[in-house]
Design an enzyme around this catalytic site. Structure first.
Site, PDB file in Angstrom:
ATOM      1  N   LYS A  22      46.845  34.634  58.392  1.00 14.93           N
ATOM      2  CA  LYS A  22      45.704  35.228  57.509  1.00 14.93           C
ATOM      3  C   LYS A  22      45.144  33.976  56.561  1.00 14.93           C
ATOM      4  CE  LYS A  22      46.343  37.198  53.378  1.00 14.93           C
ATOM      5  NZ  LYS A  22      45.618  36.695  52.300  1.00 14.93           N
ATOM      6  N   ASN A  23      45.876  33.242  55.850  1.00 14.58           N
ATOM      7  CA  ASN A  23      45.240  32.291  55.147  1.00 14.58           C
ATOM      8  C   ASN A  23      44.682  31.314  55.855  1.00 14.58           C
ATOM      9  OD1 ASN A  23      45.865  33.679  52.764  1.00 14.58           O
ATOM     10  ND2 ASN A  23      47.342  32.535  52.096  1.00 14.58           N
ATOM     11  N   ARG A  94      39.256  37.173  47.264  1.00 14.23           N
ATOM     12  CA  ARG A  94      39.043  35.665  46.532  1.00 14.23           C
ATOM     13  C   ARG A  94      38.604  34.961  47.769  1.00 14.23           C
ATOM     14  NH1 ARG A  94      39.425  32.520  42.382  1.00 14.23           N
ATOM     15  NH2 ARG A  94      40.466  30.325  42.904  1.00 14.23           N
ATOM     16  N   CYS A 118      43.587  39.704  44.799  1.00 20.11           N
ATOM     17  CA  CYS A 118      44.693  40.398  43.916  1.00 20.11           C
ATOM     18  C   CYS A 118      44.878  40.085  42.523  1.00 20.11           C
ATOM     19  CB  CYS A 118      45.781  39.720  44.643  1.00 20.11           C
ATOM     20  SG  CYS A 118      46.626  40.420  46.196  1.00 20.11           S
ATOM     21  N   ARG A 123      42.881  33.137  38.011  1.00 23.03           N
ATOM     22  CA  ARG A 123      42.236  32.452  39.196  1.00 23.03           C
ATOM     23  C   ARG A 123      40.790  32.039  39.350  1.00 23.03           C
ATOM     24  NH1 ARG A 123      44.595  35.637  44.305  1.00 23.03           N
ATOM     25  NH2 ARG A 123      44.897  33.779  45.202  1.00 23.03           N
ATOM     26  N   MET A 125      37.233  29.519  39.107  1.00 31.33           N
ATOM     27  CA  MET A 125      36.904  28.505  40.325  1.00 31.33           C
ATOM     28  C   MET A 125      36.433  27.109  39.692  1.00 31.33           C
ATOM     29  SD  MET A 125      36.041  30.071  43.252  1.00 31.33           S
ATOM     30  CE  MET A 125      34.626  29.168  43.673  1.00 31.33           C
ATOM     31  N   ASP A 308      53.824  32.908  47.703  1.00 27.72           N
ATOM     32  CA  ASP A 308      53.522  34.344  48.363  1.00 27.72           C
ATOM     33  C   ASP A 308      55.013  34.830  49.137  1.00 27.72           C
ATOM     34  OD1 ASP A 308      51.047  34.075  47.840  1.00 27.72           O
ATOM     35  OD2 ASP A 308      50.131  33.291  49.709  1.00 27.72           O
ATOM     36  N   ARG A 400      45.829  44.338  53.940  1.00 25.51           N
ATOM     37  CA  ARG A 400      45.096  43.088  53.819  1.00 25.51           C
ATOM     38  C   ARG A 400      45.809  41.969  54.410  1.00 25.51           C
ATOM     39  NH1 ARG A 400      44.366  41.387  48.269  1.00 25.51           N
ATOM     40  NH2 ARG A 400      43.626  39.489  49.422  1.00 25.51           N
TER      41      ARG A 400
HETATM   42  C1  UD1 Z   1      45.652  30.334  48.392  1.00 25.37           C
HETATM   43  C2  UD1 Z   1      46.230  31.495  49.280  1.00 25.37           C
HETATM   44  C3  UD1 Z   1      47.175  32.399  48.434  1.00 25.37           C
HETATM   45  C4  UD1 Z   1      48.292  31.667  47.689  1.00 25.37           C
HETATM   46  C5  UD1 Z   1      47.772  30.506  47.018  1.00 25.37           C
HETATM   47  C6  UD1 Z   1      48.851  29.698  46.507  1.00 25.37           C
HETATM   48  C7  UD1 Z   1      44.460  31.907  50.819  1.00 25.37           C
HETATM   49  C8  UD1 Z   1      43.087  32.646  51.331  1.00 25.37           C
HETATM   50  N1  UD1 Z   1      45.042  32.249  49.655  1.00 25.37           N
HETATM   51  O1  UD1 Z   1      44.896  31.024  47.227  1.00 25.37           O
HETATM   52  O2  UD1 Z   1      47.581  33.335  49.197  1.00 25.37           O
HETATM   53  O3  UD1 Z   1      48.966  32.432  46.805  1.00 25.37           O
HETATM   54  O4  UD1 Z   1      46.951  29.679  47.781  1.00 25.37           O
HETATM   55  O5  UD1 Z   1      49.649  29.196  47.215  1.00 25.37           O
HETATM   56  O6  UD1 Z   1      44.717  30.834  51.479  1.00 25.37           O
HETATM   57  N2  UD1 Z   1      43.245  27.543  40.166  1.00 25.37           N
HETATM   58  C9  UD1 Z   1      42.274  27.265  38.982  1.00 25.37           C
HETATM   59  N3  UD1 Z   1      40.948  26.703  39.292  1.00 25.37           N
HETATM   60  C10 UD1 Z   1      40.417  26.810  40.621  1.00 25.37           C
HETATM   61  C11 UD1 Z   1      41.329  27.323  41.454  1.00 25.37           C
HETATM   62  C12 UD1 Z   1      42.480  27.557  41.408  1.00 25.37           C
HETATM   63  O7  UD1 Z   1      42.824  27.077  37.879  1.00 25.37           O
HETATM   64  O8  UD1 Z   1      39.172  26.572  40.645  1.00 25.37           O
HETATM   65  C13 UD1 Z   1      44.639  28.070  39.813  1.00 25.37           C
HETATM   66  C14 UD1 Z   1      44.757  29.277  40.334  1.00 25.37           C
HETATM   67  O9  UD1 Z   1      44.453  30.460  39.135  1.00 25.37           O
HETATM   68  C15 UD1 Z   1      46.201  29.501  40.335  1.00 25.37           C
HETATM   69  C16 UD1 Z   1      46.380  28.202  41.134  1.00 25.37           C
HETATM   70  O10 UD1 Z   1      45.448  27.287  40.643  1.00 25.37           O
HETATM   71  O11 UD1 Z   1      46.850  29.621  39.306  1.00 25.37           O
HETATM   72  C17 UD1 Z   1      46.706  28.110  42.486  1.00 25.37           C
HETATM   73  O12 UD1 Z   1      45.358  28.527  43.156  1.00 25.37           O
HETATM   74  P1  UD1 Z   1      44.955  28.065  44.605  1.00 25.37           P
HETATM   75  O13 UD1 Z   1      45.764  26.860  45.218  1.00 25.37           O
HETATM   76  O14 UD1 Z   1      43.432  27.551  44.502  1.00 25.37           O
HETATM   77  O15 UD1 Z   1      45.037  29.299  45.474  1.00 25.37           O
HETATM   78  P2  UD1 Z   1      44.099  30.027  46.382  1.00 25.37           P
HETATM   79  O16 UD1 Z   1      43.358  28.889  47.390  1.00 25.37           O
HETATM   80  O17 UD1 Z   1      42.998  31.051  45.529  1.00 25.37           O
END
Ligand code: UD1
Length: 421
Positions: A22-23, A94, A118, A123, A125, A308, A400
């Protein structure tokens, strides 16, 4: 709203097929925005998140056709593109934020709603914004939308992320493929889904080195072309189904599974007393002893133990001999499954980002509620090992991320069915 009814039972046996990730698919699909030629993905998983990404890309101007009941997706962005990713679609998932980098690279501007998904923490940006700003984008937040533009296109740059975010790495890499000059991302995430994205981008003509390490270098090119790419195996679905025989006993082969995708997870299974053997067909998992042993788990970015799989691992440790310490370091609010597992007789103490699971001999079936994607499948796993019936409600979370979960688990002898309300 559908529910899943599980009856706890004996050992499981047989083969279970593991889908495409999926990811990975959710970052490969937006890569189509980088080219005006078609991108075909084979081995795509059949999931509601993929349908959401399809709807989002179509709203941006992509033409998408699917074959083999969704397993093959062909996407084409040859016409005019709409730069606005609307809240109504983005709020559902997201990963919608992964259109920001490609839209900026292709059009020089984009307006993308802040995402949903979720409820497992704040989370934000900021890491995405910092990474794209380093490439020359000007981004501001107005009315819940990120408004991004460039002065004459993106420009290559060196950027170090303060945390190895998966999504921000993907956005940076996709954007940098069409930037002018050389870009370097330091402290990049190393997840297999990023390696898969880069492998596809290279087929499209991108020049990238260092994927799978924490330093990725991208040489910008003028344009990318079409390609055909098979989506990598879903290591989270793989780990989830590896836990089914671990929890219920028996022997199951996860077809297409590879040890390199789940090394740190398999090490913990080994310590708990579960055998995992790699062979030509996949990974064969078996539980020989009566009960598993307690193990301690700390979630980390790849190659560490994946966040995950934390909820599913907790389900296993509920019936282990001894007490297990679990620490969640990636998301701040990711133990929502603990109170639901407690309803099934588990003995769990949660203190902020740490949990202690005191193993009990047997769980008991109960009515429980899925709170997020991985939590929902952890309750199904717990139900497979529990005495009596477990009814898991709110399974839209499950759909999902897991295709045909009842069919796949029934195929190895589990007693599981979907109840439509
Ligand atoms: C991806 C995966 C998700 C997995 C996660 C961590 C996808 C679609 N989803 O999510 O299933 O759980 O990696 O392995 O690939 N953060 C910030 N600022 C940002 C971005 C992230 O502070 O701009 C923080 C988030 O709140 C979180 C951590 O960084 O605490 C990890 O996030 P990230 O690695 O970005 O996860 P995703 O890409 O959203």
């Amino acid at each position: 709203m559908d529910s899943i009814l599980v009856r706890g039972g004996g050992p499981l046996s047989g083969d279970i097929e593991i889908a495409g990730a999926k990811n990975a698919c959710l970052t490969l699909m937006p890569a189509t925005l980088l080219s005006d030629e078609p991108l075909t993905l084979t081995n795509a998983p059949r999931l509601s998140d993929i349908k959401t990404m399809t709807a989002l890309l179509e709203s941006l101007g992509a033409e998408i056709s699917s074959m083999q009941e969704g397993k093959v997706q062909t996407m084409s962005c040859h016409g005019d593109l709409n730069p606005i990713a609307d809240y109504e679609i983005v709020r559902k998932m997201r990963a919608s934020n992964l259109v920001l980098g490609p839209l900026l690279a292709r059009l020089g501007h984009a307006v993308v709603s802040l995402p949903g998904g979720c409820a497992i923490g704040a989370r934000p940006m900021d890491l995405h914004v910092d990474a794209l700003t380093a490439l020359g984008a000007e981004i501001e937040l107005r009315d819940g939308y990120l408004h991004a533009k460039t002065q004459g296109g993106l420009k290559g740059a060196v950027h170090k992320m303060r945390f190895a975010s998966v999504g921000a790495t993907e956005n940076f890499v996709m954007a940098a493929t069409l930037a002018k000059g050389t870009s370097v991302l330091e402290n990049a995430a190393r997840e297999p889904e990023i390696v898969d994205l880069v492998s596809c981008l290279k087929k499209m003509g991108a020049q990238i080195e260092g994927e799978g390490t924490s330093r990725i270098e991208i040489q910008g090119v003028d344009r990318l072309h079409g390609a055909t790419h098979p989506v990598v195996t879903d290591r989270i679905e793989l780990g989830t189904f590896m836990l089914a025989p671990a929890i219920c006993g028996g022997e199951v082969t996860c077809l297409g599974g590879k040890m390199s995708l789940v090394e740190s997870f398999a090490e913990k299974l080994d310590a708990a007393g579960i055998s995992v053997v790699e062979n030509a067909r996949g990974l064969t998992v078996s539980r020989k002893g009566d009960r598993v042993q307690a193990v301690d788990v700390v979630t980390e970015p790849f190659p560490g133990f994946p966040t995950d799989l934390q909820a599913q691992m907790m389900a296993l440790l509920c019936t282990a001999e001894g007490s297990s310490h679990l620490e969640e370091t990636i998301f701040e609010n990711r133990f929502m499954h603990a109170p639901e597992l407690t309803r099934m007789g588990a003995n769990i103490e949660v203190h902020g980002g740490k949990a202690i699971v005191h193993g009990v001999e047997r769980l008991k079936g109960a009515q429980v509620m899925a709170t997020d994607l991985r939590a929902s499948v952890s309750l199904i796993l717990a139900g497979l090992a529990a005495e009596g019936e477990t009814l898991v409600s709110r399974v839209y979370h499950l759909d999902r991320g897991y295709e045909f979960v009842e069919k796949k688990l029934s195929g190895i002898g589990a007693q599981i069915e979907r109840v439509q309300s």
